[in-house]
Design a protein around this motif. Structure first.
Motif, PDB file in Angstrom:
ATOM      1  N   PHE A 177      -1.896  -5.908   8.125  1.00 51.47           N
ATOM      2  CA  PHE A 177      -2.110  -5.052   6.948  1.00 51.47           C
ATOM      3  C   PHE A 177      -1.291  -3.765   7.034  1.00 51.47           C
ATOM      4  O   PHE A 177      -1.026  -3.124   6.017  1.00 51.47           O
ATOM      5  N   THR A 178      -0.865  -3.384   8.264  1.00 51.66           N
ATOM      6  CA  THR A 178      -0.097  -2.133   8.377  1.00 51.66           C
ATOM      7  C   THR A 178       1.322  -2.294   7.846  1.00 51.66           C
ATOM      8  O   THR A 178       2.083  -1.331   7.804  1.00 51.66           O
ATOM      9  N   ARG A 179       1.700  -3.545   7.494  1.00 51.74           N
ATOM     10  CA  ARG A 179       3.052  -3.743   6.928  1.00 51.74           C
ATOM     11  C   ARG A 179       3.031  -3.738   5.407  1.00 51.74           C
ATOM     12  O   ARG A 179       4.077  -3.703   4.772  1.00 51.74           O
ATOM     13  N   LYS A 180       1.822  -3.848   4.841  1.00 54.34           N
ATOM     14  CA  LYS A 180       1.705  -3.973   3.388  1.00 54.34           C
ATOM     15  C   LYS A 180       2.272  -2.719   2.709  1.00 54.34           C
ATOM     16  O   LYS A 180       1.936  -1.597   3.112  1.00 54.34           O
ATOM     17  N   PRO A 181       3.132  -2.883   1.686  1.00 57.98           N
ATOM     18  CA  PRO A 181       3.692  -1.703   1.030  1.00 57.98           C
ATOM     19  C   PRO A 181       2.580  -0.752   0.565  1.00 57.98           C
ATOM     20  O   PRO A 181       1.551  -1.204   0.054  1.00 57.98           O
ATOM     21  N   GLN A 182       2.793   0.537   0.759  1.00 58.17           N
ATOM     22  CA  GLN A 182       1.878   1.617   0.344  1.00 58.17           C
ATOM     23  C   GLN A 182       0.541   1.627   1.065  1.00 58.17           C
ATOM     24  O   GLN A 182      -0.361   2.366   0.698  1.00 58.17           O
TER      25      GLN A 182
END
Ligand code: HEM
Ligand code: HEM
Length: 461
Positions: free
Chosen positions: A4-9
């Motif tokens: 989830f830390t890669r998800k944009p914004q």
């Protein structure tokens, strides 16, 4: 792992959510402090709740936890959006979030045990000063790299303010916390107070203020769907802010034997602050001219426009209370506490909340769960804050006048007791507002209607 830390914004959303959490936590500690002042015996057997420990937790949690987190969350969204690109590294954003909030968490964990550097706004102990400084440096790297990879040439003024705020803080925070003296975080003698108040003033003046102005410059043109009135004026405001605000911290210690030239410079340039303040307000209000109705009808816009009105009040009061003749009455009294609340909550906090409600949907792709709850939150904070301002200013004048007439501090306490009770009662409104806000944030992320935000056309202008 941790995909989830890669998800944009996602980092922007996380900063916003954690800001809402600290808002609630900070009000709980504010209430502890207020109850202690209204009824000193109340917590007498609970060491971690006594005033001297709960107060720094309250203040630091509000400044670094609530307002700064939310405004950094806004910046992590609007900087890439205005540049029509993505944040350079979402993961680095999360690392900054972790380091920053480790420091905020250290407040309740260490101050409650009496472990503190004991200097106002510089209470965090050395290891957490380093964590916060690294967080700031990583945020700078992330934003500078985002700018380097931009697809939009124009650097809209909000970007200037966001990057400026972090760059200045990377300088002022380590200096004010005297990080080259890890054991004490302090210098000795009078020089320490000069360093401390250079930093203390710039924490609000060169961190919270530019971040709040940056967010206001983003939200108001978008809500009113009007181009910014003047880009030139916005840059005049930016450069005069750093030219004038950076060195007026001496007005906090006018009663101390610091050099006279330092006092003079700090008072004169406190007056000159009218320039950066007026340019920002004229620019924003002329942009919103004729669109007051649509701003007020928008729950986020309502918070932001109210924040600009508080800014006018704060920055009218501020220069006046920089005058030595006025400080003879107001200094050390509750008057200053009133100013601090309308400044940090009224100006930067209101704009942070407006930024939260405007940007959370854009960054998460979920509409606000309940606009009515946002408006309820607005009403509760506004009521509580106006009450704080009136009660604390009056209590301050009662104290200041009595002291000036030679009365002893403890003999004035019965006279201000009623104001302390009223402040604690008014705090309950702000606490409820923070609780409703956190609930609304969580429900927005869980239940808010999904939508695809329109891409920005040419920035908000
Ligand atoms: C024109 C702008 C401003 C001027 C000239 C000004 C001036 C002052 C002065 C003279 C004091 C100290 C009063 C005393 O100790 O007797 C003070 C306190 C304070 N100001 Fe301002 N102010 C301004 C704007 C702001 C803004 C925008 C913020 C926050 C975003 C802010 C936050 C505070 C806080 C938190 C304190 C309390 C410091 C403490 O703990 O003693 N001020 N201000
Ligand atoms: C439940 C609501 C709140 C209560 C009951 C409360 C109460 C207090 C109390 C008792 C103090 C110590 C005053 C003193 O030393 O005499 C204080 C200081 C302070 N509070 Fe709050 N507060 C509340 C909300 C907030 C919020 C929302 C903010 C900012 C967003 C805030 C920012 C500050 C600051 C900056 C100071 C330091 C003031 C100074 O040193 O002049 N407070 N508050």
């Amino acid at each position: 792992m941790l995909s989830f830390t890669r998800k944009p914004q996602s980092a922007a959303v996380a900063f916003l959510v954690i800001g809402a959490f600290w808002f609630l936590t900070g009000t709980v500690y504010g209430l502890f402090s207020a109850i202690h002042l209204a009824s000193p015996e109340f917590f007498s057997n609970i060491p971690w709740l006594v005033f001297g420990r709960s107060r720094p937790v309250h203040v630091n949690t509000m400044v670094f936890g609530f307002v700064a987190n939310m405004l950094i969350g806004c910046a992590l969204y609007y900087v890439p959006a205005l540049l029509r690109t993505r944040l350079w590294s979402e993961r680095l954003g999360w690392v900054s979030l972790a380091l920053w909030n480790l420091t905020v968490l250290s407040g309740p964990a260490t101050f409650s045990e009496g472990i503190t550097q004991g200097r106002e706004y510089a209470e965090y102990i050395w290891v957490f000063d380093i964590a916060l400084t690294v967080a700031v440096l990583l945020l700078i790297l992330n934003l500078i790299m985002t700018i380097a990879e931009r697809r939009e040439n124009t650097l809209y003024v909000s970007i200037w303010y966001a990057v400026g705020a972090l760059l200045w803080t990377a300088g002022t925070y380590p200096i004010g916390n005297v990080i080259w003296h890890p054991g004490t975080g302090a210098l000795s003698g009078l020089l320490d107070s000069v360093f401390l108040w250079f930093y203390g003033h710039n924490l609000v003046g060169l961190l919270l203020t530019p971040l709040a102005i940056g967010a206001a410059y983003f939200v108001i043109p978008r809500v009113t769907r009007t181009p910014l009135f003047s880009h030139t004026l916005s840059l005049v405001g930016f450069w005069t802010l750093v030219a004038l605000y950076s060195h007026i911290g001496g007005h906090h210690i006018l009663q101390a034997p610091i050099p006279n030239w330092l006092k003079t410079v700090s008072v004169v340039d406190s007056m000159a602050m009218i320039v950066p303040v007026a340019t920002v307000l004229v620019n924003l209000w002329v942009t919103a001219r004729g669109k007051g109705g649509s701003l007020w009808a928008d729950p986020a816009g309502r918070f932001v426009i109210a924040g600009t009105i508080w800014y006018l009040i704060v920055c009218t009061q501020g220069p006046i209370q920089s005058l030595p003749s006025v400080q003879k009455v107001t200094h050390f009294s509750n008057w200053v506490v009133g100013h601090a609340h309308i400044a940090v909550l009224g100006f930067s906090g209101f704009i942070a909340l407006g930024g939260l409600w405007h940007i959370l949907p854009l960054a998460s792709g979920r509409r606000v769960y309940s606009g009515k709850l946002v408006n309820l939150q607005f009403g509760l904070v506004l009521f509580g804050l106006i009450g704080f301002f009136l009660v604390l200013s009056t209590a301050g004048l009662v104290q200041g006048e009595a002291w000036r007439n030679g009365e002893l501090v403890y003999r004035v306490l019965p006279q201000i007791a009623i104001y302390m009770v009223l402040r604690a009662a008014l705090g309950a409104f702000i606490f409820s507002a923070a609780a409703i806000g956190l609930y609304n944030v969580i429900m927005t992320l869980r239940r808010g209607e999904r939508f695809t935000p329109e891409p920005l056309e040419e920035g908000p202008s």
